[in-house]
Design an enzyme around this catalytic site. Structure first.
Site, short mmCIF file in Angstrom:
data_model
loop_
_atom_site.label_atom_id
_atom_site.label_comp_id
_atom_site.label_asym_id
_atom_site.label_seq_id
_atom_site.Cartn_x
_atom_site.Cartn_y
_atom_site.Cartn_z
CG ASP A 49 -2.11 0.96 1.13
OD1 ASP A 49 -2.81 0.87 0.35
OD2 ASP A 49 -1.87 1.87 2.34
CD GLU A 83 -2.23 2.57 -3.64
OE1 GLU A 83 -3.17 2.91 -3.92
OE2 GLU A 83 -1.79 2.52 -2.46
C1 NOJ Z 1 -4.45 2.89 -0.50
C2 NOJ Z 1 -5.61 2.19 -0.61
O1 NOJ Z 1 -5.85 1.60 -1.64
C3 NOJ Z 1 -6.82 3.02 0.09
O2 NOJ Z 1 -7.88 2.30 -0.07
C4 NOJ Z 1 -6.58 3.37 1.51
O3 NOJ Z 1 -7.46 4.28 1.93
C5 NOJ Z 1 -5.02 3.97 1.48
N1 NOJ Z 1 -4.24 3.39 0.81
C6 NOJ Z 1 -4.61 4.33 2.95
O4 NOJ Z 1 -4.42 3.11 3.28
#
Ligand code: NOJ
Length: 553
Positions: free
Chosen positions: A205, A244
């Site tokens: 993430d 990500e």
């Molecule tokens: C990215 C995640 O995909 C999202 O859903 C989340 O709110 C944020 N990171 C914070 O963790």
């Protein structure tokens, strides 16, 4: 390509399926999805052709960010089951030949995590430096606020310990400080723990936030990614990090590791995803074609992860304001479909007006694009969103198994959509019985994708198709070629492709019956129906039997 090598580097043509245990299947009848329910559905996923499951966070959480706010990294949210249920699920997934990866959310914790509770006790807390504190933070750059509907700063004043703490996301998600070696060690332990329980890797993430938003700044923030990757490879060769990383291509390549591929194994291709939506809105191939022409090559064993929708808003942050507006106008014109000023909280079929032909074409495009496809649960049956739900929860509706929902015998955790996308219209059971359904189309696409390793492994070339609405490309590997064409517009068109090296070859249609001949000057005319798509395998013309006997004399 040697088969042993391709299966070692399994992620390069995996089919990744993202799901949230909470909304997939309720196995104990309390209205919340759980590991027992998921385990019951593993055969469905195997039948679809999924090779790798990505589980959204399943850890204990106050659930203020749908599980991305964690209070214990070493355990299971009791609503979803126990560690025992998790291990049983892993065993079943592995038995059906599926790998499993999970979200690694270590940029931040919940403010209810015992580490943060300890850290905020006082400036002298032994865990003070596990988070990022400041007496006087730099003034906020408003463009860096990720959730502008709820937050207006990246810093929050803590009245008890009289300092500000950093939160890149919601204020209830304080950022961990990976500049602190103790925090890095703890993250490594988390990786090791879940790998020991069978995970093949992690979807990481918010990677840029994780390595950049720390104090003091790391001399080389990417070293931490290298360390993580080296640790994982030591423990289990063939484990992956799927990052990500939503940054421009020029910055993104660094996350793979400068040419060595020793950091993140795969990165989501946010750029071509956004350009695909622009292409769909304009019914013009150029935006996507340009993006793929510009896209840097990942290192040898690296790969791009391709997607059209995920569990978040459809972010359009890398388009210009005018381009974003075009996509809004085409696919989400009402204010309540839009979110954070940059995205849409809709699923793909509703955006495409429920036009099955167009939806099928969009997914054919996804599976044929060079990279590894990642799908979000329910995409395979064309589920819609529920705009009655708050924010991004609109797209995280319960899985629709049958006419009556079939997710849970109790009232489900979240409301199912009503109307044209309600479970009585869109569900797995019906689509299994219907050979023309989207579910069957997904099965075919997945089968063909796996049979055409050129798509994921090969060298791709974006072709000029002689028509502005046609996106065409070819993928070559080890002397084999697959040619693909997609008509983005709603009228029939004739494309014309030039295919150097394939002079006189035959193109066999892989989705329907039929062949085409490439002329002696390497050209082929390709009729395409409205929103039509064709996947074609090139092969030398068959030698007539009498010629063959001459040749064998
Ligand atoms: C990215 C995640 O995909 C999202 O859903 C989340 O709110 C944020 N990171 C914070 O963790």
């Amino acid at each position: 390509m040697r088969l042993t090598y391709t299966s070692d580097v399994w992620w390069k043509n995996a089919v990744v399926y993202c799901l949230d245990v909470e909304t997939f299947k309720d196995g104990n009848g309390d209205g919340v999805g759980d590991f027992r329910g998921l385990t019951q559905q593993i055969d469905y996923l195997a039948g679809l052709g999924v090779t790798c499951l990505w589980l959204m966070p399943f850890f204990p959480t106050p659930n203020r960010d749908d599980g991305y706010d964690i209070t214990d990294f070493y355990s299971i949210d009791p609503r979803l089951g126990t560690l025992g249920d998790f291990v049983e699920f892993m065993r079943t997934a592995h038995d059906r030949g599926m790998r499993v990866i999970a979200d690694l959310v270590v940029n931040h914790t919940s403010d209810q995590h015992p580490w943060f509770k300890e850290s905020r006790k006082s400036k002298n807390s032994p865990l003070r430096d596990w988070y990022v504190w400041s007496d006087k933070p730099e003034p906020d750059d408003p463009s860096k606020v990720v959730f502008p509907d709820k937050e207006n700063s990246l810093w929050e004043w803590d009245n008890r310990s009289k300092q500000y703490y950093l939160h890149s996301f919601y204020k209830h998600q304080p950022d961990l400080n990976v500049a602190n070696p103790e925090v890095r060690d703890e993250i490594t332990r988390i990786l090791g723990f879940w790998m020991e329980l069978g995970l093949s890797g992690f979807r990481v993430d918010a990677v840029p936030f994780l390595i950049e938003n720390v104090d003091p700044k790391l001399p080389d923030p990417h070293e931490f990614l290298q360390d993580m990757r080296a640790f994982m490879t030591r423990r289990k060769g063939g484990s992956i990090l799927l990052g990500e990383v939503n940054v421009p291509y020029s910055e993104l390549v660094r996350y793979f590791g400068d040419g060595l591929g020793d950091q993140v194994t795969m990165c989501f291709d946010f750029i071509s995803m956004q350009k695909t939506w622009l292409s769909l809105a304009r019914q013009e191939a150029a935006p996507l074609a340009d993006a793929l022409r510009e896209r840097p090559k990942p290192p040898k064993d690296g790969q791009w992860a391709m997607f059209l929708r995920n569990h978040d808003e459809l972010t359009l942050d890398k388009l210009t304001d005018e381009e974003r507006q075009e996509v809004f106008d085409a696919f989400g014109p009402h204010k309540d479909m839009q979110i954070f000023g940059r995205g849409l909280r809709r699923r793909l079929p509703t955006m495409l007006g429920g036009d099955l032909r167009r939806v099928k074409m969009a997914y054919s495009l996804l599976f044929s694009l060079p990279g590894t496809p990642v799908i979000f649960y329910g995409e395979e049956i064309g589920m819609g969103e529920n705009l009655e739900e708050e924010g991004r929860l609109a797209v995280r509706v319960p899985m629709q198994w049958s006419e009556d929902g079939g997710f849970s015998p109790a009232d489900p955790v979240r409301e199912m959509p009503e109307g044209a996308f309600a479970p009585d219209r869109v569900n797995v059971a019906d689509q299994k019985r219907d050979t023309a359904s989207l579910l069957r189309w997904f099965q075919l696409l997945i089968e063909r994708y796996r049979e055409c390793p050129e798509l994921a492994w090969g060298t791709y070339t974006v072709l000029d198709a002689g028509h502005h609405a046609v996106f065409a490309h070819r993928c070559d590997a080890d002397g084999a070629t697959v040619v693909v064409a997609h008509n983005l517009c709603d009228t029939a068109v004739d494309a014309e492709l030039e295919l150097p090296g394939l002079e006189g070859q035959q193109l066999t249609d892989l989705l329907v019956d039929g062949t085409l001949d490439v002329s002696a000057d390497a050209r082929v005319k390709l009729p395409l129906e409205p929103h039509g798509c064709r996947w074609l395998r090139a092969s030398p013309p068959e030698v007539a039997p009498e010629d063959a006997s001459v040749m064998s004399q």
